[in-house]
Design a protein around this motif. Structure first.
Motif, PDB file in Angstrom:
ATOM      1  N   SER A 133      -1.423   0.081  -0.001  1.00 53.34           N
ATOM      2  CA  SER A 133      -1.307   1.369  -0.637  1.00 53.34           C
ATOM      3  C   SER A 133      -0.117   1.450   0.005  1.00 53.34           C
ATOM      4  O   SER A 133       1.131   2.625  -1.015  1.00 53.34           O
ATOM      5  N   ASP A 138      -3.608   3.474  -6.640  1.00 56.40           N
ATOM      6  CA  ASP A 138      -4.716   3.109  -6.091  1.00 56.40           C
ATOM      7  C   ASP A 138      -6.132   3.164  -5.733  1.00 56.40           C
ATOM      8  O   ASP A 138      -6.482   3.906  -5.429  1.00 56.40           O
ATOM      9  N   GLU A 139      -6.934   1.684  -6.034  1.00 58.72           N
ATOM     10  CA  GLU A 139      -8.219   1.266  -5.699  1.00 58.72           C
ATOM     11  C   GLU A 139      -9.279   2.836  -6.732  1.00 58.72           C
ATOM     12  O   GLU A 139      -9.557   3.078  -5.914  1.00 58.72           O
TER      13      GLU A 139
HETATM   14 MG   LIG Z   1      -5.237   1.475   0.452  1.00 56.77          MG
END
Ligand SMILES: [Mg+2]
Ligand SMILES: Nc1ncnc2c1ncn2[C@@H]1O[C@H](COP(=O)(O)OP(=O)(O)O)[C@@H](O)[C@H]1O
Length: 367
Positions: free
Chosen positions: A43, A158-159
């Motif tokens: 991240s 991000d995910e």
């Molecule tokens: Mg992360």
């Protein structure tokens, strides 16, 4: 055109080195997946690229121009987050159109774009709903739509699928990839899920402790992991790692797993180990490297071992049998019905040309 170049990128939070000396060249239109365990810096790296975190060292270049002094909103990148980050008081249509409204795009044009994106993501029927009246999957679609409508140079994810149930994740990962293939927008996708990395990426970047372990296509990473960390992190079921000692003889060498179990290595592989000068190795065995011996009454040519079957897991198309090699367990991929929990003294064959050999201390691949 959107080529992204990272040169010696570093990010420190006080004493924490979240990203270390990272070099990466991302081609125009490429879908790059950053994968690694929680806390490895994925991240942070994405946020540094977006400009949401200040860089501690190195350069980020978009089409050859440094981004270091460019504000996040001027980088022409759109980010999709795990928690969707929708505006709760706005309808789906307003959420989708918000970025364009902020740019003073005329109302009619916003409406046309919202309709178009809603059609692509099958949100047409939901445009007047508020986020709280949507399912998790629908919210994630709206979050995706908000990024799409901006028509950015680069997508950052991000995910984005981590809050969805397993079935929805599989569907959404294909949809994201199909959209990206048709739009050809350069994309960087962060996940801790190696299956998402394998299934979605043009190229995977495996990270650990803020450092790149390996960059390559999914097949390269799967077939030729540079170390035991990458080998065991990527792949399902996970690669089994078994310590073995080397027994050299006139014709080559064997791997001794202990408890009387040995496997002969082909000459070239034995020589590679000789060059590495190690007495012990970590042997990396993927489930497909162990099969049931097709000639159970035949002589042992050195690649066969006998084991009880500790457990069989049915996966439908194939089964995973847990077997013993020395004092450790390994997994074998077998045909459904070919092995049963509790069977004794079955013969298995090791693919000695394909198994992985790693340095016992550094974990580096010895090939
Ligand atoms: Mg992360
Ligand atoms: N704002 C911050 N301040 C201090 N440490 C941080 C901050 N953000 C992230 N970190 C640390 O940097 C490392 C990488 O975090 P992160 O990039 O969030 O990992 P990942 O996304 O791979 O799980 C972790 O050790 C984390 O605790």
């Amino acid at each position: 055109m959107a080529e992204l170049t990272l040169r010696g990128v570093e990010k420190r939070f006080g004493a924490v080195e979240a990203v270390r000396a990272l070099d990466l060249d991302i081609a125009d239109g490429e879908f790059i997946v950053l994968v690694g365990p929680s806390g490895c810096g994925k991240s942070t790296l994405l946020r540094v690229i977006a400009g949401l975190e200040e860089i501690s060292g190195g350069d980020i270049l978009l089409d050859g121009r440094s981004l270091n002094a460019v504000a996040p909103r001027d980088r022409d990148m759109a980010m999709v987050f795990q928690d969707y980050a929708l505006y709760p008081h706005m309808t789906v249509a307003e959420n989708l159109g918000f970025a364009l409204k902020m740019r003073d795009v005329p109302g009619q044009e916003i409406e046309r774009n919202v309709t178009e994106v809603a059609r692509m993501l099958e949100l047409d029927m939901l445009l007047h709903r508020k986020p709280r009246a949507l399912s998790g999957g629908q919210r994630q679609r709206v979050a995706l739509g908000r990024a799409l409508i901006r028509n950015p140079k680069i997508f950052l994810f991000d995910e984005p699928l981590s809050n969805l149930d397993a079935k929805l994740r599989v569907g959404m990962r294909m949809e994201i990839r199909k959209l990206q293939v048709s739009l050809k927008t350069t994309s960087i996708y962060v996940t801790h899920d190696q299956i998402e990395a394998m299934t979605m990426a043009d190229r995977i970047v495996v990270l650990r402790h803020g450092e790149v372990q390996q960059i390559g296509t999914p097949i390269e990473i799967y077939q030729r992991p540079v170390n035991s960390f990458v080998g065991t992190f990527i792949g399902s079921p996970p690669m089994s790692l078994l310590p073995a000692s080397l027994r050299a003889d006139e014709e080559g060498a064997s791997l001794d797993f202990g408890e009387g179990q040995q496997i002969r290595l082909p000459k070239e592989r034995a020589r590679a180990l000789e060059r590495a000068g190690v007495a012990n190795v970590e042997v990396g065995l993927r489930a497909e490297h162990i099969s049931i011996d097709a000639e159970p009454s035949g002589a042992n040519d050195g690649a066969v071992f006998a084991s009880d079957i500790v457990l069989v897991e049915e996966h439908g198309a194939d089964s995973i049998a847990v077997v013993r090699l020395g004092s450790r367990e390994a997994m074998a991929r077998v045909k459904p019905g070919a092995a049963h929990t509790g069977e004794t003294a079955r013969r298995f064959r090791v693919d000695v040309g394909a198994l992985h050999l790693f340095h016992p201390e550094t974990g580096a691949s010895l090939v």
